[in-house]
Every structure is written in structure tokens, then in C-alpha cells.
Design a protein around this motif. Structure first.
Motif, PDB file in Angstrom:
ATOM      1  N   GLY A  87       1.090  -1.045  -0.069  1.00 39.38           N
ATOM      2  CA  GLY A  87      -0.004  -0.021   0.002  1.00 39.38           C
ATOM      3  C   GLY A  87       0.923   1.263   0.044  1.00 39.38           C
ATOM      4  O   GLY A  87       1.999   1.056   0.034  1.00 39.38           O
ATOM      5  N   PRO A  88       0.256   2.412  -0.239  1.00 41.90           N
ATOM      6  CA  PRO A  88       0.901   3.564  -0.493  1.00 41.90           C
ATOM      7  C   PRO A  88       1.703   3.833   0.857  1.00 41.90           C
ATOM      8  O   PRO A  88       2.824   4.810   0.950  1.00 41.90           O
ATOM      9  CB  PRO A  88      -0.091   4.790  -0.759  1.00 41.90           C
ATOM     10  N   THR A  89       1.356   3.666   2.167  1.00 43.27           N
ATOM     11  CA  THR A  89       1.816   3.778   3.522  1.00 43.27           C
ATOM     12  C   THR A  89       2.830   2.813   3.901  1.00 43.27           C
ATOM     13  O   THR A  89       3.589   2.939   4.739  1.00 43.27           O
ATOM     14  CB  THR A  89       0.684   4.078   4.345  1.00 43.27           C
ATOM     15  N   SER A  90       3.216   1.796   3.035  1.00 47.31           N
ATOM     16  CA  SER A  90       4.026   0.653   3.435  1.00 47.31           C
ATOM     17  C   SER A  90       5.445   0.969   3.192  1.00 47.31           C
ATOM     18  O   SER A  90       5.682   1.481   1.992  1.00 47.31           O
ATOM     19  CB  SER A  90       3.567  -0.521   2.655  1.00 47.31           C
ATOM     20  N   ALA A  91       6.283   0.644   3.912  1.00 52.51           N
ATOM     21  CA  ALA A  91       7.584   0.797   3.788  1.00 52.51           C
ATOM     22  C   ALA A  91       8.148  -0.380   2.791  1.00 52.51           C
ATOM     23  O   ALA A  91       7.979  -1.584   3.222  1.00 52.51           O
ATOM     24  CB  ALA A  91       8.527   0.697   5.186  1.00 52.51           C
ATOM     25  N   ASN A  92       8.845   0.102   1.669  1.00 54.55           N
ATOM     26  CA  ASN A  92       8.982  -0.753   0.696  1.00 54.55           C
ATOM     27  C   ASN A  92      10.467  -1.535   0.608  1.00 54.55           C
ATOM     28  O   ASN A  92      11.413  -0.528   0.607  1.00 54.55           O
ATOM     29  CB  ASN A  92       8.892  -0.252  -0.990  1.00 54.55           C
ATOM     30  N   MET A  98      20.871  -2.334   3.112  1.00 55.63           N
ATOM     31  CA  MET A  98      20.363  -3.317   4.343  1.00 55.63           C
ATOM     32  C   MET A  98      20.547  -2.265   5.516  1.00 55.63           C
ATOM     33  O   MET A  98      19.811  -2.281   6.400  1.00 55.63           O
ATOM     34  CB  MET A  98      21.461  -4.313   4.196  1.00 55.63           C
ATOM     35  N   SER A  99      21.516  -1.310   5.322  1.00 56.31           N
ATOM     36  CA  SER A  99      21.477  -0.375   6.439  1.00 56.31           C
ATOM     37  C   SER A  99      20.341   0.646   6.510  1.00 56.31           C
ATOM     38  O   SER A  99      20.028   0.813   7.752  1.00 56.31           O
ATOM     39  CB  SER A  99      22.877   0.608   6.112  1.00 56.31           C
ATOM     40  N   GLU A 100      19.556   0.946   5.416  1.00 57.88           N
ATOM     41  CA  GLU A 100      18.495   1.506   5.545  1.00 57.88           C
ATOM     42  C   GLU A 100      17.182   0.734   6.193  1.00 57.88           C
ATOM     43  O   GLU A 100      16.314   1.325   6.982  1.00 57.88           O
ATOM     44  CB  GLU A 100      17.772   2.227   4.293  1.00 57.88           C
ATOM     45  N   ARG A 101      17.401  -0.700   5.856  1.00 56.52           N
ATOM     46  CA  ARG A 101      16.576  -1.648   6.482  1.00 56.52           C
ATOM     47  C   ARG A 101      16.728  -1.543   7.929  1.00 56.52           C
ATOM     48  O   ARG A 101      15.713  -1.881   8.961  1.00 56.52           O
ATOM     49  CB  ARG A 101      16.411  -3.045   6.025  1.00 56.52           C
ATOM     50  N   GLU A 102      17.849  -1.457   8.414  1.00 48.90           N
ATOM     51  CA  GLU A 102      18.048  -1.624  10.061  1.00 48.90           C
ATOM     52  C   GLU A 102      17.538  -0.535  10.553  1.00 48.90           C
ATOM     53  O   GLU A 102      17.252  -0.537  11.657  1.00 48.90           O
ATOM     54  CB  GLU A 102      19.710  -1.484  10.363  1.00 48.90           C
ATOM     55  N   MET A 103      17.169   0.831  10.011  1.00 48.73           N
ATOM     56  CA  MET A 103      16.605   1.840  10.718  1.00 48.73           C
ATOM     57  C   MET A 103      14.917   1.614  10.849  1.00 48.73           C
ATOM     58  O   MET A 103      14.460   2.260  11.808  1.00 48.73           O
ATOM     59  CB  MET A 103      16.592   3.004   9.857  1.00 48.73           C
TER      60      MET A 103
END
Length: 225
Positions: A87-92, A98-103
Motif C-alpha cells: 500500500g502507499p503507506t507501506s515501507a518498501n 540493508m543499512s536503511e532496513r536496519e533503521m
């Protein structure tokens, strides 16, 4: 003749896939919310996922607003719950390094991923009804390839079964929680899934052969007028 069902996978003994199930710990706690209509389907990949994933939960329903098991998880301060839903509010996650996912996921909390198992229509209705899930952070991804679910037609290109979605989530998020995707343990999900799909395709081929032979054995047919 009455069918005998497996108590574990809840499928007729002839189509039981339990011998192919191999469990593993993905280091992520998956909570699979299975719609009551999905329970009745011959192929429910949410249940199959639950049987493969250690520490996972399978909870049947369609409105989880007052579900005690769900609310206990949501109220546990040691857990960080998210919901896998596009959805539009979901973090893709596919757009992140990987470092951005860690956040996105706190390191000091147990990650809990809620997954709704059902058709796109029933999954959307379940999410709308379940008010306690509305505040959860949402995550999604771009599928890395076509669905392996050749038995059921997907509503559109890029759609995954519940099991395939969980598999890709583990590959993308597992390393942040101590899971090593290079171990290929996550492919145990695909192994049992492929076995089940091939079994169903063989039943279809067998049915087509039987029907063809039956028609050929009838001799000349009187034409319809």
C-alpha cells in the motif's frame, strides 16, 4: 466413502504433505492470520508456512480487534510488531539498502511480522475490520520473480502466495535478526510448497487423462440438435 484427514496439515491423507515439512528458526516471529474461508481451501499456504516456521502462530478469524492472542502480542513491550501488506503507506523493503532496513526495525526488540492469509479481497476486509492492526507499521516488497503457485491463478502479475511472501521477507529481513540466508534454510518453505503444487498438477493431469479415456470409450455420440 468418508475421507480420512491428517490432523496436522488438515488435508486428506492422500494429499498430506507433512513428510516434506522441515522446520527452521527464521529469527523472526511470524503471526499468520488465516481467514476462516482460507481454512476450507484445499491449498492453504499459510498453514504450510506455520508448520515450517518455528515460533510462528496460526490464528483463525476475520476480525481480530478483540482477539486475546493478537492483543497480547501487540501489548508486549519486548516485541516490535509490523504487518506485511502492500500500500502507499507501506515501507518498501526492495527500495532500501540493508543499512536503511536496519533503521526500520529496532535491534533490541523481537520482530513480529503479521501476515494475513486469504484472497486479496478477504485480506483487505480483515485488515479494515481489525482496528487493533491499523496502527502497525506496514512493510512490503517487490517480488523477485513470478509466483510458483501454478495451481491457483494470481489476480495480477507480481502477486505472491502467503508462503512465498514469507520466504522473501525472511531473505530481506532475516540478516538483521541473526538469520543467515546463505544457509538456504528458508528454502525449506519452497520445497514443501513445490511438492504440494506438483502433486496438485498431477491430480489435474490424471483427471484430464481419465476424462479423455472415458469419452473415447463411449463410442459414437449422438450429435446435439
Amino acid at each position: 466413502m468418508e475421507r480420512t484427514y491428517c490432523r496436522t496439515c488438515v488435508r486428506p491423507i492422500r494429499t498430506c504433505y507433512c513428510e516434506h515439512v522441515q522446520t527452521f528458526d527464521p529469527k523472526i516471529e511470524f503471526v499468520i492470520l488465516i481467514h476462516r474461508l482460507e481454512v476450507r481451501r484445499g491449498i492453504a499456504s499459510g498453514r504450510m508456512s506455520h508448520l515450517c516456521l518455528e515460533n510462528s502462530k496460526l490464528i483463525m478469524g476475520y476480525d481480530y480487534t478483540h482477539d486475546e492472542r493478537v492483543n497480547a502480542i501487540l501489548g508486549d513491550p519486548a516485541k516490535y510488531p509490523v504487518i506485511l501488506f502492500p500500500g502507499p503507506t507501506s515501507a518498501n523493503l526492495s527500495h532500501m539498502s540493508m543499512s536503511e532496513r536496519e533503521m526500520v526495525f529496532p535491534k533490541d526488540k523481537q520482530l513480529v511480522v503479521f501476515v494475513i492469509d486469504g484472497t486479496w479481497s478477504t485480506a483487505g476486509k480483515t485488515l479494515r475490520r481489525s482496528k487493533n492492526l491499523h496502527h502497525l507499521p506496514r512493510i512490503c516488497f517487490i517480488p523477485t520473480g513470478p509466483s510458483r503457485f501454478r495451481v491457483r491463478t494470481q489476480p495480477k502479475e507480481g502477486c505472491f502466495s502467503t508462503l512465498e511472501a514469507i520466504h522473501q521477507t525472511i531473505e530481506m529481513v532475516g540478516p538483521l535478526k541473526g538469520f543467515d540466508p546463505s544457509s538456504k534454510q528458508q528454502d525449506r518453505l519452497l520445497h514443501v510448497f513445490d511438492k504440494m503444487v506438483e502433486q496438485q498438477l498431477e491430480f489435474i493431469r490424471e483427471s484430464l487423462r481419465t476424462n479423455r479415456h472415458s469419452r473415447h470409450g463411449r463410442g459414437p455420440q449422438r450429435p446435439y440438435i
